[in-house]
Design a protein around this motif. Structure first.
Motif, short mmCIF file in Angstrom:
data_model
loop_
_atom_site.label_atom_id
_atom_site.label_comp_id
_atom_site.label_asym_id
_atom_site.label_seq_id
_atom_site.Cartn_x
_atom_site.Cartn_y
_atom_site.Cartn_z
N SER A 1 0.84 -1.20 0.00
CA SER A 1 0.00 0.00 0.00
C SER A 1 0.87 1.24 0.00
N ALA B 1 0.61 3.78 1.95
CA ALA B 1 1.00 4.13 3.32
C ALA B 1 2.25 3.37 3.75
N GLU C 1 0.27 11.42 -3.43
CA GLU C 1 -0.42 10.59 -4.43
C GLU C 1 -1.17 11.47 -5.43
N ARG C 2 -1.89 12.49 -4.93
CA ARG C 2 -2.63 13.38 -5.83
C ARG C 2 -1.68 14.15 -6.75
N THR D 1 -4.31 20.99 3.22
CA THR D 1 -4.02 19.65 3.72
C THR D 1 -3.24 19.68 5.02
N ASP E 1 -3.68 23.41 -2.27
CA ASP E 1 -3.92 22.05 -1.79
C ASP E 1 -3.06 21.75 -0.57
N SER F 1 1.44 14.97 3.28
CA SER F 1 0.79 13.69 3.57
C SER F 1 0.93 12.72 2.41
N ALA F 2 0.70 11.46 2.69
CA ALA F 2 0.72 10.45 1.63
C ALA F 2 -0.32 10.75 0.57
N GLU F 3 -1.48 11.23 1.01
CA GLU F 3 -2.55 11.53 0.07
C GLU F 3 -2.18 12.68 -0.85
N PHE F 4 -1.52 13.71 -0.30
CA PHE F 4 -1.08 14.83 -1.14
C PHE F 4 -0.08 14.34 -2.18
#
Length: 417
Positions: A2, A4, A44-45, A336, A332, A39-42
């Motif tokens: 994953s 993360a 990735e985006r 975030t 963003d 963050s991991a989400e940032f």
């Protein structure tokens, strides 16, 4: 694996889970970002969007630890192989440039990145000998965190906007067993803001020379800043011979009888964890200035983005920086991570968050430490802290300031003489 788990391992993060292509036309850009900066989400985006817009570029984003990063970056800058783009602390840029390892981004910053609107506390330390090497990425700075209940009890309806009102309000708050403010005696970052407001400097570069810096705490302007600090610090029980982490001021504030502290907004989380009864009772305002026309100056922390001088693909490295420092991803990132965007014109992105909005208002007038490659040596055994303690204990400000200025000059002397 994953995303993360990949992040936790500090491994590379190819966008969308797609490995770099094998076409000869494709290029890979390696980016070092610091753990905790985003963050991991940032990531990735951003990776997905960047690779979609740049079909011939693959990204490898590797997370680094702040501990020991200086030596690691210096080694990478000397190596023939290494990252193309690196996130560095805004005050670290000068030392990396001094070692000859960064690409001069002056043309790109002026042409494509809107440098006229950059936060000064990020832009100025990214500039060295007239050239721009560090591109502002994000900022964070101190604000005043206050206890709304104690302000209401004192009959204070709105936060102060001038230094004079701040002193007057703090005196009103300093009653009934409460501390009007908790300000440690060696909080030198806060002192720096007062010195800058008065027109003073921690150190100045000698005119007509390069790399010759001299301590300037003994100037009339700097002494006025110290005098204001002394007046404010006396309105609480902060220790004269310690900084804000000894003891941690969040814990002192959490006891419930302190009306104000000067800290980054994120400190509120630590306060509420220690005392849940304070949830919803904390407010924020920018450090007041000399007049209501603008907030006071503050030390700006944060990061700049740099390009390794030996990168084999400067065009692609610059494209990554242009995206990360551009409006879309600045907004963003700010939302975030609760940061201040790199431009004053983007402050509206955090207008809905009271603490971050207060931080952004102060950041517009922020500064950084002197852009000397040797400044880290000053902070290693900081003579500013000792100077502050001596003045607060009754020492003569002018005498102690001259002694501290001499120490700073000695540390900044690159000749070693």
């Amino acid at each position: 694996m994953s995303l993360a788990l990949v992040l936790a391992a500090g491994a590379l993060l190819p966008g969308c889970g797609v490995l770099p292509g094998t076409d000869e036309d494709r290029r890979t850009v390696t980016v070092w970002l610091m753990r905790g900066s985003t963050s991991a989400e940032f990531i990735e985006r951003f990776t997905r969007d960047f690779e979609k817009r740049h079909g011939d570029i693959d990204l490898e984003i590797r997370l680094q630890e702040w501990t020991g990063i200086g030596d690691k970056v210096k080694a990478a800058l000397k190596s023939e192989k290494g990252p193309d783009v690196i996130e560095v602390g805004n005050t670290q840029v000068a030392q990396y440039v001094d070692e000859g390892g960064l690409y001069d981004l002056t043309l790109e910053s002026a042409r494509d990145l809107g440098m006229k609107d950059w936060l000064p506390g990020l832009a100025e330390p990214g500039r060295y000998n007239g050239s721009q090497y560090g591109i502002p990425w994000y900022a964070a700075n101190r604000v005043v965190i206050y206890n709304k209940d104690l302000f209401a009890q004192a009959g204070i309806e709105e936060p102060p906007k001038t230094r004079a009102q701040w002193i007057a309000d703090t005196r009103r708050l300093n009653s009934g067993g409460n501390q009007g403010i908790y300000l440690a005696g060696q909080d030198w970052y806060t002192l720096a803001g007062f010195i800058w407001d008065e027109g003073g400097e921690l150190a100045t570069e000698a005119k007509g020379t390069r790399r010759v810096w001299k301590g300037s705490l003994h100037s009339a302007a700097a002494l006025r800043g110290m005098e204001f600090y002394r007046q404010l610090q006396a309105l609480g029980d902060g220790p004269r011979d310690a900084d804000e982490e000894h003891p941690p001021q969040a814990g002192v504030f959490a006891e419930g009888n302190v009306a104000q502290i000067v800290a980054v907004p994120g400190t509120a989380r630590a306060i509420e964890e220690k005392n849940p009864e304070l949830k919803g009772k904390l407010g924020y305002f920018p450090v007041p200035g000399k007049t209501a026309a603008k907030p006071g100056a503050v030390f700006t922390g944060g990061s700049d983005l740099v390009v390794r001088g030996k990168t084999e693909d400067r065009r692609s490295a610059v494209a990554v920086i242009e995206a990360l420092a551009g409006e879309k991803w600045q907004k963003d990132l700010a939302r975030t991570m609760n940061y201040v965007p790199n431009k004053t014109t983007l402050a509206s992105a955090v207008a809905g968050e009271e603490g971050i909005a207060a931080m952004a208002a102060g950041a517009a007038h922020g500064r950084a430490t002197p852009a000397s490659p040797q400044w880290a040596a000053v902070e290693a055994d900081n003579p500013i802290k000792a100077y502050m303690s001596k003045v607060l204990a009754g020492g003569d400000p002018a005498t102690e300031a001259k002694a501290a200025s001499r120490r700073i000059t000695e540390e900044l002397d690159v000749s070693g003489s």
